[in-house]
Enzyme design. Structure first.
Site, mmCIF file in Angstrom:
data_model
loop_
_atom_site.group_PDB
_atom_site.id
_atom_site.type_symbol
_atom_site.label_atom_id
_atom_site.label_comp_id
_atom_site.label_asym_id
_atom_site.label_seq_id
_atom_site.Cartn_x
_atom_site.Cartn_y
_atom_site.Cartn_z
ATOM 1 N N ASP A 23 0.878 -1.168 0.000
ATOM 2 C CA ASP A 23 0.000 0.000 0.000
ATOM 3 C C ASP A 23 0.918 1.221 0.000
ATOM 4 O O ASP A 23 1.528 1.557 1.007
ATOM 5 C CB ASP A 23 -0.880 -0.025 1.262
ATOM 6 C CG ASP A 23 -1.742 1.243 1.410
ATOM 7 O OD1 ASP A 23 -1.695 2.094 0.507
ATOM 8 O OD2 ASP A 23 -2.441 1.368 2.436
ATOM 9 N N LYS A 87 2.611 11.287 -3.431
ATOM 10 C CA LYS A 87 1.569 10.576 -4.187
ATOM 11 C C LYS A 87 0.648 11.565 -4.903
ATOM 12 O O LYS A 87 0.117 11.274 -5.964
ATOM 13 C CB LYS A 87 0.776 9.695 -3.222
ATOM 14 C CG LYS A 87 -0.231 8.765 -3.893
ATOM 15 C CD LYS A 87 -0.783 7.810 -2.859
ATOM 16 C CE LYS A 87 -1.895 6.966 -3.370
ATOM 17 N NZ LYS A 87 -2.367 6.035 -2.333
ATOM 18 N N GLU A 187 -7.317 0.511 -4.642
ATOM 19 C CA GLU A 187 -7.346 0.397 -3.168
ATOM 20 C C GLU A 187 -8.677 -0.159 -2.647
ATOM 21 O O GLU A 187 -8.678 -1.038 -1.787
ATOM 22 C CB GLU A 187 -7.025 1.754 -2.537
ATOM 23 C CG GLU A 187 -5.536 2.099 -2.664
ATOM 24 C CD GLU A 187 -5.218 3.572 -2.488
ATOM 25 O OE1 GLU A 187 -6.126 4.340 -2.082
ATOM 26 O OE2 GLU A 187 -4.068 3.976 -2.765
ATOM 27 N N ASP A 211 -13.251 5.346 2.643
ATOM 28 C CA ASP A 211 -11.828 5.443 2.981
ATOM 29 C C ASP A 211 -11.499 6.864 3.451
ATOM 30 O O ASP A 211 -11.400 7.791 2.640
ATOM 31 C CB ASP A 211 -11.001 5.073 1.741
ATOM 32 C CG ASP A 211 -9.496 5.068 2.013
ATOM 33 O OD1 ASP A 211 -9.079 5.540 3.084
ATOM 34 O OD2 ASP A 211 -8.746 4.598 1.143
#
Length: 619
Positions: A23, A87, A187, A211
């Site tokens: 991850d 990211k 994800e 999330d």
């Protein structure tokens, strides 16, 4: 009977090996595997018991990198050398992230182009791909240290909304870290797999994955049919998370203690102490009714009821995103079979209660919300290793497919191990004024230069109407059908000029050749990436030189003798840097030429505007 693993890329038999699930997160990253004895996924822990590695890279004065907690400690002392939230920059140009440059304490280069963003640390320039590779390398070393075995293959997760460029950037980062990235997994799909959803081949379910992390919120609605995950809709907010809950508490305390804006802004250590204490309060209130602490000798207190009141507007924003995601998927809450909770901020009781009430059902929250995505990636890795035969795996492409772009680079449209049938497209443009044709060369392979890959086909798109360079929009589309036949089409979107060709991508390649091409890509990953970076920097520099030359020829009368001299000298320096084949020097000299020429462009624009105000025509 023992299990034998089959390499899905080639169909050849191989010894079962460790394939890890990763991850790669905005705030933290971690790595997981499926244990051989229990067949359960676990996050790998160091002796200190920690599974999370902060996604932070620090460069010292010698350009040596450190990653994780050590780097995190230097966020305040050396902000310009400490890179976080990389990211958010993956697959993006400065134009995409420029509005948000104040969020980053480090230097993001504004080169006024659509090329991928660069980060400057000292006199070195880094791409988000290189920076992410440092984090992945750290995770790889961690895994090898804990497992006492080499780790060369991985499944890496990305947000469901990541586009093709962002996914390709993640793949490249893995390759640069010495990892063969077998699959890029969404994800929410990984989180579902961790809970065993979608593992049974005959299963049909519609699920929502909520999330809420430290800095971002995503809601994804997925349909699972026969082991295939389809993203029906995604929604969210890239600036909504646990950090905002902490800020709400800080704001409350600042008002309560009578701290002025000047004191708060001027005293960084006080601001940081308030933020850290607020975070501590948030965690404490998950299992207690009140919190008491001390900051600089001043007592602070907050009850769970007050905390809930402060963060309710933030939770409401997540529920609005959930409504939008359901609307986009043309579904209602009653159509959702399961709700999966992901991200550390879902530990807040108010969040869980609100989501449960919104969807009208109990939520899946038994697994550690920080680890659930990595655990799911490990489940997918286990399937790819041939150790889990319960789940259906679709056929996949054995090698990446792409086209040749400027400088002889391979631009991948369909990465290897993509499920088929599949389709991908990307837009390109012309590099010369009045260019009427474009050669489309199709290649198969994993190397960055087309000369190291296998050419499959070539055709010309002709009849593009004469336009200035950069204006035509040519969309190249790759479609692989269920039989593995690749159809390549190119269309100039403004005029509708089109051309199509059929290619058989796997024709004539033996298993051994595929294996060799994969091994070559890993062996040469670093030098390939350096070559690609140099070619991209040189191409950008040459375009800058051409643009500057055109500009000078057209507006020479608006430049002084000194300015002309400075510009010509800098152009010479840039040409010398290109000849020297030094990427960092090319980028530095391009940047300097950009700085020198920017004021002229602004002056010409001002002159043109003045003429326009007088009613004159601008040519």
């Amino acid at each position: 009977m023992g299990k034998i693993a089959i390499n899905i890329a080639t169909g050849s038999l191989q010894q079962a090996e460790t394939i890890v699930g990763i991850d790669l997160g905005t705030t933290n990253s971690l790595i997981a595997i499926v244990r051989e004895d229990t067949r359960q996924p676990i996050a790998l822990r160091e002796i200190d018991g920690l599974t999370l590695v902060p996604s932070i890279v620090h460069f010292d004065r010698n350009s040596s990198a450190m990653v994780g907690n050590e780097a995190k400690e230097l966020l305040i002392d050396e902000p310009e050398r400490t890179i976080y939230s990389v990211k958010r920059l993956m697959g993006k140009s400065y134009k995409d992230v420029g509005h948000d440059s104040s969020f980053f304490a480090y230097n993001i280069i504004d080169d006024d182009t659509d090329s991928l963003v660069k980060i400057q640390v000292g006199d070195k320039f880094y791409s988000p791909i290189e920076l992410s590779s440092y984090i992945l390398k750290e995770l790889k070393h961690r895994a090898e240290h804990i497992l006492k075995t080499p780790v060369n293959k991985a499944v890496i997760t990305v947000p469901a909304y990541f586009n093709d460029a962002q996914r390709q950037a993640t793949r490249d980062a893995g390759r640069l870290a010495g990892l063969d990235v077998l699959r890029i997994v969404n994800e929410p799909t990984a989180a579902s797999l961790a809970y065993g959803l979608g593992v049974k081949p005959e299963e049909e379910k519609t699920i929502a994955v909520y999330d809420l992390g430290g800095g971002t919120f995503d809601i994804s609605v997925l349909k699972i049919t026969n082991g295939i995950f389809e993203v029906l809709s995604t929604n969210g907010d890239t600036y909504l998370g646990g950090d905002d809950m902490d800020k709400a508490v800080v704001k409350h305390w600042v008002a309560e203690l009578g701290i002025s804006n000047a004191e708060f802004d001027g005293n960084k250590s006080l601001a940081q102490a308030l933020r850290l204490t607020a975070e501590e309060a948030k965690k404490h209130l998950s299992s207690n009714d009140s919190f008491e602490g001390e900051i600089d000798g001043r007592k602070v207190r907050i009850t769970k009821a007050k905390f809930n009141e402060l963060v309710q507007p933030l939770v409401d924003r997540t529920l609005t995103a959930c409504k939008n995601a359901l609307r986009d998927a043309k579904l209602e809450t009653k159509d959702i079979d399961a709700v999966v909770m992901v991200g550390g901020s879902t530990r807040v009781p108010l969040v869980k209660e609100s989501v449960r009430d919104f969807f009208g059902k109990e939520v899946f929250d038994q697994l550690n919300p920080d680890e659930v995505v990595a655990l799911g990636a490990a489940v997918q890795a286990d399937i790819l290793a041939g150790k889990n035969t319960d789940m259906l795996l679709l056929d996949v492409t054995p090698l990446s497919l792409g086209i040749e772009t400027m400088g002889g680079l391979m631009d991948v449209l369909i990465p290897r191990n993509s499920k088929i049938p599949t389709k991908a497209g990307r837009q390109y443009t012309t590099h010369k004024d009045g260019q009427s044709g474009m050669r489309i060369s199709v290649y198969q392979g994993e190397r960055d230069l087309v000369q190291d890959n296998r050419k499959l086909a070539e055709f010309n798109l002709t009849g593009i109407p004469a336009m200035p360079a950069g204006l035509p929009k040519v969309e190249v589309t790759f479609l692989i059908d269920a039989d593995g036949i690749l159809k390549v089409s190119a269309t100039e979107l403004r005029s509708g000029v089109a051309q199509t060709i059929d290619v058989k991508p796997q024709y004539g390649l033996t298993d051994e050749e595929v294996e060799r091409m994969l091994m070559d890509s890993l062996t040469h990953a670093k030098s390939d990436m350096q070559t690609r970076a140099l070619v991209e920097a040189s191409t950008e520099a040459e375009q800058m030189l051409e643009t500057t030359m055109k500009f000078i020829n057209k507006h020479r009368e608006l430049l002084s003798g000194e300015e002309m001299e400075a510009t010509e000298l800098q152009m010479k320096r840039l040409k010398a840097a290109i000849a020297a084949k030094d990427k960092d020097l090319v980028q530095k000299e391009t940047e300097l030429l950009n700085d020198i020429s920017r004021p002229f462009a602004e002056r010409v624009m001002d002159a043109a505007l003045k003429d326009a105000m007088k009613g004159k025509k601008i040519v």
